[in-house]
Design a protein around this motif. Structure first.
Motif, PDB file in Angstrom:
ATOM      1  N   LEU A 131     -88.904  68.022  -9.945  1.00  0.00           N
ATOM      2  CA  LEU A 131     -88.631  69.381 -10.435  1.00  0.00           C
ATOM      3  C   LEU A 131     -89.941  70.162 -10.464  1.00  0.00           C
ATOM      4  O   LEU A 131     -90.448  70.533 -11.528  1.00  0.00           O
ATOM      5  N   PRO A 132     -90.520  70.438  -9.286  1.00  0.00           N
ATOM      6  CA  PRO A 132     -91.872  71.023  -9.249  1.00  0.00           C
ATOM      7  C   PRO A 132     -91.932  72.501  -9.631  1.00  0.00           C
ATOM      8  O   PRO A 132     -92.972  72.971 -10.101  1.00  0.00           O
ATOM      9  N   GLN A 133     -90.859  73.246  -9.423  1.00  0.00           N
ATOM     10  CA  GLN A 133     -90.918  74.699  -9.603  1.00  0.00           C
ATOM     11  C   GLN A 133     -90.836  75.109 -11.072  1.00  0.00           C
ATOM     12  O   GLN A 133     -91.604  75.944 -11.538  1.00  0.00           O
ATOM     13  N   SER A 134     -89.875  74.519 -11.790  1.00  0.00           N
ATOM     14  CA  SER A 134     -89.721  74.848 -13.207  1.00  0.00           C
ATOM     15  C   SER A 134     -88.895  73.758 -13.880  1.00  0.00           C
ATOM     16  O   SER A 134     -88.158  73.022 -13.209  1.00  0.00           O
ATOM     17  N   PRO A 135     -88.981  73.655 -15.222  1.00  0.00           N
ATOM     18  CA  PRO A 135     -88.179  72.646 -15.929  1.00  0.00           C
ATOM     19  C   PRO A 135     -86.679  72.869 -15.803  1.00  0.00           C
ATOM     20  O   PRO A 135     -85.899  71.945 -16.041  1.00  0.00           O
ATOM     21  N   SER A 136     -86.260  74.066 -15.428  1.00  0.00           N
ATOM     22  CA  SER A 136     -84.827  74.367 -15.370  1.00  0.00           C
ATOM     23  C   SER A 136     -84.208  74.141 -13.991  1.00  0.00           C
ATOM     24  O   SER A 136     -83.030  74.447 -13.798  1.00  0.00           O
ATOM     25  N   GLN A 137     -84.974  73.624 -13.045  1.00  0.00           N
ATOM     26  CA  GLN A 137     -84.379  73.284 -11.749  1.00  0.00           C
ATOM     27  C   GLN A 137     -83.243  72.292 -11.928  1.00  0.00           C
ATOM     28  O   GLN A 137     -83.283  71.449 -12.830  1.00  0.00           O
ATOM     29  N   PRO A 138     -82.218  72.330 -11.063  1.00  0.00           N
ATOM     30  CA  PRO A 138     -81.116  71.354 -11.173  1.00  0.00           C
ATOM     31  C   PRO A 138     -81.616  69.927 -10.981  1.00  0.00           C
ATOM     32  O   PRO A 138     -82.421  69.650 -10.085  1.00  0.00           O
ATOM     33  N   LEU A 139     -81.151  69.051 -11.829  1.00  0.00           N
ATOM     34  CA  LEU A 139     -81.476  67.629 -11.724  1.00  0.00           C
ATOM     35  C   LEU A 139     -80.259  66.929 -11.138  1.00  0.00           C
ATOM     36  O   LEU A 139     -79.255  66.724 -11.823  1.00  0.00           O
ATOM     37  N   THR A 140     -80.326  66.581  -9.875  1.00  0.00           N
ATOM     38  CA  THR A 140     -79.186  66.004  -9.171  1.00  0.00           C
ATOM     39  C   THR A 140     -79.194  64.484  -9.260  1.00  0.00           C
ATOM     40  O   THR A 140     -80.190  63.872  -9.664  1.00  0.00           O
ATOM     41  N   ALA A 141     -78.090  63.883  -8.836  1.00  0.00           N
ATOM     42  CA  ALA A 141     -78.002  62.422  -8.808  1.00  0.00           C
ATOM     43  C   ALA A 141     -79.058  61.843  -7.876  1.00  0.00           C
ATOM     44  O   ALA A 141     -79.667  60.804  -8.168  1.00  0.00           O
ATOM     45  N   ALA A 142     -79.293  62.523  -6.734  1.00  0.00           N
ATOM     46  CA  ALA A 142     -80.289  62.039  -5.770  1.00  0.00           C
ATOM     47  C   ALA A 142     -81.693  62.070  -6.377  1.00  0.00           C
ATOM     48  O   ALA A 142     -82.498  61.150  -6.167  1.00  0.00           O
ATOM     49  N   LYS A 143     -81.995  63.113  -7.141  1.00  0.00           N
ATOM     50  CA  LYS A 143     -83.310  63.203  -7.775  1.00  0.00           C
ATOM     51  C   LYS A 143     -83.471  62.135  -8.861  1.00  0.00           C
ATOM     52  O   LYS A 143     -84.553  61.558  -9.010  1.00  0.00           O
ATOM     53  N   LEU A 144     -82.426  61.885  -9.592  1.00  0.00           N
ATOM     54  CA  LEU A 144     -82.494  60.823 -10.593  1.00  0.00           C
ATOM     55  C   LEU A 144     -82.733  59.462  -9.950  1.00  0.00           C
ATOM     56  O   LEU A 144     -83.442  58.619 -10.500  1.00  0.00           O
ATOM     57  N   GLU A 145     -82.135  59.249  -8.781  1.00  0.00           N
ATOM     58  CA  GLU A 145     -82.330  57.981  -8.066  1.00  0.00           C
ATOM     59  C   GLU A 145     -83.794  57.769  -7.723  1.00  0.00           C
ATOM     60  O   GLU A 145     -84.276  56.627  -7.680  1.00  0.00           O
ATOM     61  N   GLU A 146     -84.519  58.867  -7.481  1.00  0.00           N
ATOM     62  CA  GLU A 146     -85.934  58.764  -7.130  1.00  0.00           C
ATOM     63  C   GLU A 146     -86.820  58.503  -8.344  1.00  0.00           C
ATOM     64  O   GLU A 146     -87.989  58.141  -8.184  1.00  0.00           O
ATOM     65  N   CYS A 147     -86.289  58.687  -9.531  1.00  0.00           N
ATOM     66  CA  CYS A 147     -87.079  58.496 -10.752  1.00  0.00           C
ATOM     67  C   CYS A 147     -87.053  57.037 -11.179  1.00  0.00           C
ATOM     68  O   CYS A 147     -86.429  56.668 -12.194  1.00  0.00           O
TER      69      CYS A 147
END
Length: 529
Positions: A366-382
C-alpha cells in the motif's frame, strides 16, 4: 473389601507373574481381544503421577483452600504448575462432576492423541451450553445443537453440512473487501478516541470487541451492526451483544471450571448466563430471518457469489443448521479474535524492530496511502504479517488447551495405560514456549516461520504438534480462516497507519480463553507516509 480397580490390578499381576499375557490384558480391559505389546508393557493408570485425592473431598481442596496447590484462577498457570510438579504426563482425578483428566506436555504424546482420534473425535462438551440448548431452550433448538455440544454421528453430520461454506479458502477471500472496510473504519475510530498524548483509552479492549463483533457479523449475519458508530450507549444493541458474549465466557468458566451446583439448582451465575444467551439468540435471529427473506426475494435466479450465510441456508434443508452455525460464529468470534489481535499488537509494540519490518512489508503493498484497497492478493504477499500472527499465537495461544476423550480400550500414552472415557488435555501453552521445541522460545521472532533460500523455515525443524493454536484434525477450529483474515487485515491497517508503542506492560490471564486482565496501554503515533 477390595475395590474393582484393586481386584483388577491383582488379577493382572498374577496373570503376568504366570506368563499369561493375554489373560492379563483381558483382566484390565474386560475383553478377550488380543492385546497389543505396547499395552502389555505399559504401566497401569493408577501409577500415573498426579495430585493424590483425599477420601470424600478428592482433589477439590487444592483449588478452594488457601493451602491448596492450585489456588490460581488462571488455567494456564495451573497447567504450568502441574507440568513442573509431575512431568510430561500427569493425571487429575477426584474432581466432582469431572471425568478423570490426563494432561499431556510432550509433543509426541499430543501427536499420538490426534493421530488416533478417528473421523468423529470426542471431547468434553460445554455442558452449560448443551443444557441450555437441549433442555432450557429445546423448543428453540430441537435436535440441531451445533459443533460445540455434540458428539459422534450427530456432530459428524452437522460438521459435514457446514464444512464447505466455512472452510473453503474462497469463502474467506470473498470477504476481504468488506472486512478491510471494517478495519479501516476502526483505524478512523482510533483517531477519534485517541487523547492528546496519542494514547488509546483504558477500555481499548472493548473497542477491539466492537471491531471483532462488527467483522464477524458480516459473515454470520450478512450485515453490519454499527458497532463502530461513535460512542455506543450502554443499552445499544451492539454493546449489549458484546456484554452478552463476555457474560457467556465468564459464566461458562464459572459453571464448568469451578464447583457449582447449577445442574441441581438455578444459581445466580446460571441465570445471568441464560439471560445473556437469550438476548444473543433473539438479536441474532432477527438478522438471520432478514437474510432468509432476502434469499426468498431473490428466488432461483440468484447470481453472483453467495455469502456464507446464504450458502448455509441454501445447502441445508433445515434452516436450523444455518441458524445454529451463525450463532456459534457470533459466540466464538468476538472475545477470541479481539484478544488475538490485542496479543499481536502487544508483541509488535514490545518489539519495534519487528514492527518496522512489518511496516515496510505493508507499505510495499500500500505505497500510495493507508486507504488503498487491501486485496486478497496483497494479503498473500504479506508473509511477515502471517509470521507475526503465528509467532504471537505461539507465545500466547488464545485457547489454554485442547481436549480429546479416549474411545478405545487399549490406548497407551507416555508409557501408561489410559482407560476408555478419560479426558486427555493437550498442554499447548506449555509446549509452544518450550526450549525443547523452539530455540529462544521466550522471544518474539516471527522470522522463525519464514522460509529461507533453501525453502525451509526454522520452525519446520520444530515438532509439528508443539504449537497448534487452532487445533488439528476433524475438530479443528471451523472459523479459523475468518479469524485469521480479520486479524491480518486489522494489524496490517493499524501498522500501516500508526507506529504502536506500549505505555507500561499488559497482564494476561487464562480462563476459558486467554484475555487481557489489565488495560491495553497502547500509544499510536501517525506515520509520515
Amino acid at each position: 473389601m477390595l475395590s474393582a480397580s484393586s481386584r483388577c490390578g491383582r488379577q493382572v499381576a498374577v496373570a503376568l507373574s504366570r506368563g499369561h499375557a493375554t489373560a492379563a490384558a483381558a483382566a484390565v480391559k474386560g475383553t478377550t481381544a488380543e492385546p497389543t505389546e505396547e499395552w502389555l508393557r505399559a504401566k497401569p493408570f493408577e501409577e500415573l503421577p498426579g495430585p493424590k485425592p483425599l477420601p470424600i473431598i478428592g482433589n477439590t481442596w487444592r483449588f478452594l483452600l488457601p493451602s491448596g496447590d492450585y489456588k490460581t484462577t488462571d488455567m494456564a498457570n495451573m497447567m504450568f504448575e502441574m507440568h513442573q510438579q509431575y512431568g510430561d504426563i500427569a493425571k487429575l482425578v477426584g474432581i466432582p462432576g469431572r471425568r478423570p483428566m490426563v494432561f499431556c506436555f510432550n509433543a509426541n504424546d499430543v501427536e499420538k492423541v490426534y493421530r488416533n482420534e478417528g473421523p468423529r473425535p470426542v471431547r468434553d462438551t460445554v455442558q452449560s451450553i448443551k443444557y441450555y440448548r437441549g433442555v432450557t431452550r429445546r423448543d428453540l433448538f430441537g435436535d440441531v445443537q451445533g459443533v460445540a455440544t455434540t458428539q459422534g454421528e450427530q456432530w459428524y453430520e452437522f460438521r459435514r453440512r457446514v464444512n464447505q461454506p466455512m472452510m473453503q479458502p474462497r469463502s474467506s477471500k470473498l470477504y476481504v473487501p468488506s472486512i478491510d472496510q471494517v478495519a479501516q473504519d476502526f483505524t478512523d475510530r482510533m483517531l477519534a478516541i485517541r487523547d492528546e498524548s496519542m494514547k488509546m483509552p483504558p477500555d481499548f479492549l472493548n473497542e477491539l470487541n466492537k471491531w471483532a463483533l462488527e467483522s464477524i457479523s458480516l459473515v454470520a449475519l450478512d450485515t453490519r451492526l454499527g458497532c463502530l458508530d461513535g460512542n455506543l450507549p450502554p443499552d445499544s444493541e451492539p454493546q449489549r451483544l458484546i456484554d452478552a458474549v463476555q457474560v457467556m465466557f465468564d459464566s461458562i468458566y464459572r459453571l464448568e471450571m469451578r464447583l457449582s451446583p447449577w445442574k441441581l439448582v438455578s444459581t445466580p451465575t446460571w441465570r445471568r448466563f441464560v439471560r445473556a444467551l437469550d438476548y444473543f439468540y433473539e438479536t441474532s435471529m432477527k438478522y438471520i430471518n432478514a437474510a432468509m427473506e432476502r434469499i426468498k426475494a431473490k428466488g432461483e435466479d440468484s447470481s453472483g457469489d453467495l455469502s456464507v450465510l446464504e450458502r448455509l441456508l441454501l445447502q441445508n434443508d433445515d434452516p436450523g443448521v444455518a441458524c445454529v452455525m451463525a450463532l456459534d460464529m457470533m459466540f466464538a468470534g468476538v472475545d477470541t479474535t479481539s484478544n488475538a489481535a490485542a496479543v499481536c499488537l502487544h508483541l509488535l509494540a514490545k518489539n519495534p524492530e519487528a514492527q518496522e519490518r512489518l511496516f515496510q512489508e505493508v507499505l510495499a503493498q500500500l505505497p500510495q496511502s493507508p486507504s488503498q484497497p487491501l486485496t486478497a492478493a496483497k494479503l498473500e504477499e504479506c508473509r511477515y504479517l502471517r509470521a507475526c500472527f503465528r509467532e504471537a499465537m505461539r507465545l500466547k495461544p488464545i485457547a489454554p488447551g485442547n481436549a480429546r476423550r479416549v474411545v478405545v480400550d487399549d490406548f497407551v500414552l507416555g508409557g501408561y495405560r489410559i482407560p476408555k472415557g478419560v479426558d486427555l488435555v493437550m498442554g499447548h501453552p506449555q509446549l509452544s514456549v518450550s526450549e525443547q521445541y523452539f530455540p529462544q522460545a521466550d522471544q518474539f521472532r516471527p522470522e522463525r516461520w519464514l522460509k529461507g533460500p533453501d525453502g525451509k523455515s526454522e520452525a519446520q525443524s520444530a515438532h509439528p504438534f508443539a504449537s497448534m493454536p487452532f487445533g488439528f484434525g476433524p475438530r479443528t477450529c471451523i472459523g479459523r480462516r475468518f479469524a485469521e483474515l480479520e486479524v491480518y487485515t486489522l494489524v496490517a491497517r493499524i501498522i500501516r497507519r500508526f507506529r504502536v508503542e506500549l505505555e507500561g506492560d499488559i497482564q494476561w490471564r487464562t480462563g476459558l480463553i486467554l484475555f487481557a486482565a489489565s488495560p491495553l496501554k497502547f500509544k499510536v503515533i501517525d506515520r509520515d507516509r
